[in-house]
Design a protein around this motif. Structure first.
Motif, mmCIF file in Angstrom:
data_model
loop_
_atom_site.group_PDB
_atom_site.id
_atom_site.type_symbol
_atom_site.label_atom_id
_atom_site.label_comp_id
_atom_site.label_asym_id
_atom_site.label_seq_id
_atom_site.Cartn_x
_atom_site.Cartn_y
_atom_site.Cartn_z
ATOM 1 N N ALA A 64 113.794 134.217 -0.137
ATOM 2 C CA ALA A 64 113.081 133.593 -1.255
ATOM 3 C C ALA A 64 113.981 133.419 -2.469
ATOM 4 C CB ALA A 64 111.870 134.437 -1.630
ATOM 5 N N ILE A 75 111.961 136.946 5.453
ATOM 6 C CA ILE A 75 111.676 136.270 4.186
ATOM 7 C C ILE A 75 112.999 136.051 3.459
ATOM 8 C CG2 ILE A 75 110.656 136.512 1.885
ATOM 9 C CD1 ILE A 75 108.361 138.050 3.126
ATOM 10 N N SER A 87 104.123 136.736 -1.534
ATOM 11 C CA SER A 87 104.935 136.062 -0.522
ATOM 12 C C SER A 87 104.081 135.387 0.536
ATOM 13 C CB SER A 87 105.868 137.075 0.158
ATOM 14 O OG SER A 87 105.125 138.132 0.733
ATOM 15 N N THR A 140 107.084 135.467 -4.495
ATOM 16 C CA THR A 140 107.550 136.591 -3.688
ATOM 17 C C THR A 140 107.983 137.786 -4.531
ATOM 18 O OG1 THR A 140 108.245 135.051 -1.968
ATOM 19 C CG2 THR A 140 109.211 137.255 -1.900
ATOM 20 N N ASN A 185 106.078 142.352 0.800
ATOM 21 C CA ASN A 185 105.171 141.979 1.878
ATOM 22 C C ASN A 185 104.830 143.255 2.645
ATOM 23 O OD1 ASN A 185 104.624 141.165 4.859
ATOM 24 N ND2 ASN A 185 104.392 139.239 3.746
#
Length: 872
Positions: A414, A412, A491, A486, A524
């Motif tokens: 972000a 991820i 997310s 997120t 997450n």
């Protein structure tokens, strides 16, 4: 209007050709009540608040004299503060409106006018917490995510629309407008308020989100509170607190080439958390302040919860006025802010003497270096070259993985959160880095889930105007929504192929985000290592695809190094000058309360009282008014208590009441499925906060929670001591409550850190927890516990659960509760083990003010306020 006869401080000023009344701080100085130059600027705001609201009951002349004297050696005593307004976001705002609706029913049941439960001061709710990153990396992602958001949350949004019609002084900013704190900074905050009687006074705000402090960057005193405390403020109750100590943070010098405001705030967070500023004001001063653009100040103020302070304050100055012009505040309003602040001694003038602070620390801005923070706490700053070693230490083993997705892979990346997306300099830097990367043939690694979720539509305007947005989009940083995404755990799921590899191979993978929090299980559920970084570093890590590398000294790809694509300060400044303009703010905020076609399509019935739908899984009438508490018995001693959980240090409100995904194999998931809700429609805990049945089952349900009563196990597990059975915490609670057994939680340091969410207190109260013993509490959560009738207690004399040998399997009694609350601030806990061993130890009672005593006696803030309203 308060008569203010005690001081005769009511005066007039003229600004922009208009005349306003003010409660003059200089008049107080003339009467010998204070010497303004000694007072920190934030304390001057509190002093004005007391004088203006003087009523002889909640605000007394003696309070003004006490604050005005600013004796830093004197013992702190409690004061009251009445904010000018209240700020909500939808995750915390929906339960506030649910509580108000239930309070209207309770008033009607008492034969009182239900409309007495109505905000007395302005309340703005910004819907920003519900959009998720389900789709990403395509031009269609924004529209697709918006459609899903409205499908999932239509019932909640209809409820908020009902609130708009039912309550006066209540406005809702629709979804996909921006993030609450950025909208507040760019649009909502007047900085100086004017009431209907023409009295001008400092804007001040409490918000049901801990990052309300972002507004401190423009010289507005404001901080986060729990929802129940915000509700009390809406209904006319002042905020009660001990007069805070003020730590002065001196800044001097200037940031070096290539160093960002994000690097600065991570450095300040590390320093202040080490210093210890919980429950204190932090105020920035020194010649380095004037060199900081307001957007940089807002970034620093935003993360006050992460460094533990109540506020992180920058006084009004020329930079503030420049920002108000940029963001299209009216000329009359800017003239008022300048004239009022200068007249009241609230304007930071060049050469003004430094105020007297309780303590100080300082930072040479030239020593700040590129940084990240992680992998689990925002105060754990790491120099950029050391990230590789940090990750490998966290991993504690040789990296494994059979594909390109290995331990250390960035899954991820972000660009998210108002912390950084409110700051054009770091977003332009990200755009310029993307441009240079594309020109050198670099691309985002295919396993990285990318996203761009700014806190304001203005961001897309200036990125488009500068020609930088297409380069971000080529690297798959497409717009996914205008919301928190997120940063708060929205997310969305990892792509199926990546998710399967991570799960099958039990990989420790990473997220890099430009947010303000990286607690365990927050970003997450499949990502264990989470690093906070500036937006340009987020892009750089998406290109690299892993964190187990030295990004400063190893090539990102081929022979391209970070230094080859990092923009210069001059390049950033040139884009800012050309592409960030006042007209963009004027256009985007022209219809801030209108919303899009999806919002327009939601209808709500107009009525004074809400029509509860028993079949709803989102909005349920809460039980807080069902069983009135007898004030005469609410402070009795406790006996026969059992421990529901024994927890460690830095247990956050995310651990206590998660905001993210609801697992199928959890108490909340089982509850929803039993009602016919499929897993794909669970939404998140945050979106379900209007339903106490979901939330009590989600309390202490974080997948990373570690309860020492079940060693080696993570998640919502405990031991039901009478049966010695391992079971879900919720199930154990129900067994204990059925048997009439009061419960407690034992914890370590910094219990309840993180978000302001009042559900972390509501949930434990509904689980039957009557007391929490910890080594220390974070400010907001301690207040929330009191507000729900839960007794906060602290170990004393350096004791803790380890030194006392507490396991959680003891039977607990607490003696001296009434005296501890009313006078001694001490109680005695006795813990009896199964083998008959008895341990007795003292604890500190953390009910800190007389107002909190009244709240606790009534069973919490909500029953107390109900009684006050019914008696009017």
């Amino acid at each position: 209007m308060a008569s203010n006869n005690s001081f005769g401080a009511l005066k007039t000023i003229t600004a922009g050709g208009k005349t306003y009344s003010i409660y003059s701080l200089r008049a107080l100085e003339a009467k010998g009540v204070t010497k303004l130059a000694r007072l920190p600027y934030s304390i001057r705001v509190l002093l004005e608040n007391i004088v203006r609201n003087e009523d002889g009951v909640n605000f007394k002349a003696g309070d003004a004299e006490y604050v005005g004297a600013w004796d830093t050696a004197a013992a702190a005593r409690d004061i009251n503060m009445m904010p000018a307004r209240v700020l909500l976001q939808d995750f915390t705002g929906v339960p506030c409106v649910v509580d108000l609706a239930a309070m209207r029913d309770a008033l009607a049941a008492k034969g009182a006018d239900p409309k007495k439960a109505n905000p007395l001061i302005p309340v703005d709710l910004v819907i920003d917490h519900s959009v998720q990153v389900d789709n990403f990396g395509t031009p269609q992602a924004f529209d697709q995510n918006t459609i899903l958001e409205f499908q999932r949350n239509r019932e909640r949004y209809a409820f908020l629309k009902w609130g708009q019609t039912a309550f006066q002084n209540f406005r809702a900013v629709p979804p996909e407008t921006g993030i609450v704190h950025q909208v507040n900074l760019e649009y909502l905050a007047p900085v100086v308020f004017v009431n209907g009687e023409g009295v001008a006074y400092p804007d001040s705000v409490v918000g049901t989100d801990s990052h309300t402090t972002m507004i401190n960057g423009v010289g507005v005193v404001g901080w986060g509170v729990g929802g129940i405390e915000a509700e009390a403020c809406m209904l006319g109750q002042p905020i009660t607190m001990l007069l805070p100590q003020v730590v002065g943070f001196k800044l001097h010098g200037k940031l070096r080439e290539g160093v960002t405001a994000t690097d600065l705030v991570l450095t300040a967070t590390q320093m202040l958390r080490k210093k210890g500023v919980v429950g204190k004001f932090v105020e920035f001063f020194g010649d380095g302040v004037a060199a900081l653009p307001l957007a940089d100040r807002a970034t620093i103020a935003n993360m006050a919860p992460e460094y533990g302070a109540t506020i992180g304050f920058f006084p009004i100055d020329e930079q503030s006025l420049t920002y108000l012009r940029l963001t299209n505040r009216s000329d009359d309003q800017i003239a008022l802010v300048e004239a009022y602040a200068k007249e009241q001694g609230l304007f930071l003038e060049a050469g003004a003497p430094d105020p007297v602070y309780n303590d100080t620390l300082e930072l040479d801005l030239s020593t700040v270096v590129p940084s990240l923070a992680g992998p689990k706490r925002p105060q754990d700053r790491i120099n950029l070259p050391d990230v590789k070693a940090n990750f490998l230490t966290t991993l504690g083993a040789e990296p494994k993985g059979s594909t390109e997705v290995k331990d250390g892979a960035v899954v991820i990346a972000a660009i998210t959160s108002c912390t950084n997306t409110s700051n054009p300099s770091v977003l332009v830097a990200a755009g310029l880095l993307a441009k240079k990367a594309v020109e050198k043939g670099l691309a985002t690694k295919p396993w990285v889930k990318t996203s761009l979720a700014p806190g304001s539509k203005v961001v897309i305007d200036y990125l488009s105007d500068s020609g930088l947005l297409p380069y971000l989009e080529q690297l798959k940083f497409n717009l996914v929504g205008y919301g928190c995404t997120t940063c708060i755990g929205n997310s969305g799921p990892l792509p199926d192929d990546v998710s399967k590899i991570v799960a099958d191979e039990k990989l420790t993978v990473a997220a890099v985000l430009s947010g303000n929090r990286n607690f365990e299980g927050r970003v997450n559920p499949q990502v264990k290592a989470n690093y906070l970084a500036s937006p340009p570093l987020v892009v750089a890590y998406a290109l690299a695809g892993r964190v187990d590398m030295d990004l400063q000294n190893e090539p990102i790809s081929g022979d391209v190094y970070l230094r080859d694509i990092w923009p210069t300060n001059d390049e950033i400044a040139a884009v800012l000058k050309q592409s960030v303009r006042r007209d963009q703010f004027a256009t985007q905020y022209a219809d801030a309360f209108k919303g899009d076609v999806h919002w327009a399509g939601i209808t709500a019935v107009k009525s004074d009282q809400y029509s509860w739908d028993d079949s709803s899984t989102y909005i349920k009438k809460p039980p807080y008014f069902n069983k009135p508490v007898d004030p005469e018995n609410s402070m009795n001693d406790f006996a026969g208590m059992r421990v529901l959980a024994t927890l460690g240090d830095s247990v956050t409100t995310d651990h206590i009441s998660p905001a993210g995904n609801i697992a199928k194999d959890s108490p909340a998931g089982k509850y929803l499925m039993d009602l016919g809700v499929g897993a794909k429609d669970f939404n998140s805990y945050g979106a379900r906060r209007g339903n106490h049945e979901v939330m009590v089952r989600g309390t202490l349900a974080n997948i990373r929670l570690k309860n020492a009563m079940v060693p080696g196990v993570e998640g919502t597990w405990t031991i039901h001591v009478p049966s010695n059975e391992k079971m879900w915490i919720y199930d154990a609670s129900m067994k204990y409550q059925a048997a009439g057994t009061p419960l407690m939680i034992i914890a370590g340091k910094e219990y309840g850190s993180g978000s302001s969410r009042d559900w972390a207190a509501k949930g434990v109260a509904l689980l039957g927890v009557r007391a929490v013993i910890a080594e220390s509490f974070e400010r907001i959560h301690r207040s929330n516990l009191v507000g729900m009738g839960v007794l906060p207690l602290e170990f004393v004399d350096g004791a803790n659960k380890e030194s006392l040998g507490l396991t959680g399997f003891e039977e607990i009694s607490i003696a001296g509760v009434r005296e501890g609350i009313l006078s001694t601030k001490s109680a005695t806990v006795t813990a009896k083990s199964a083998d008959g061993t008895v341990k007795a130890f003292a604890v500190k009672v953390r009910i800190d003010t007389p107002t909190e005593v009244e709240y606790f006696r009534s069973g919490g803030i909500l029953p107390y306020v109900l009684g006050q309203l019914a008696a009017r």
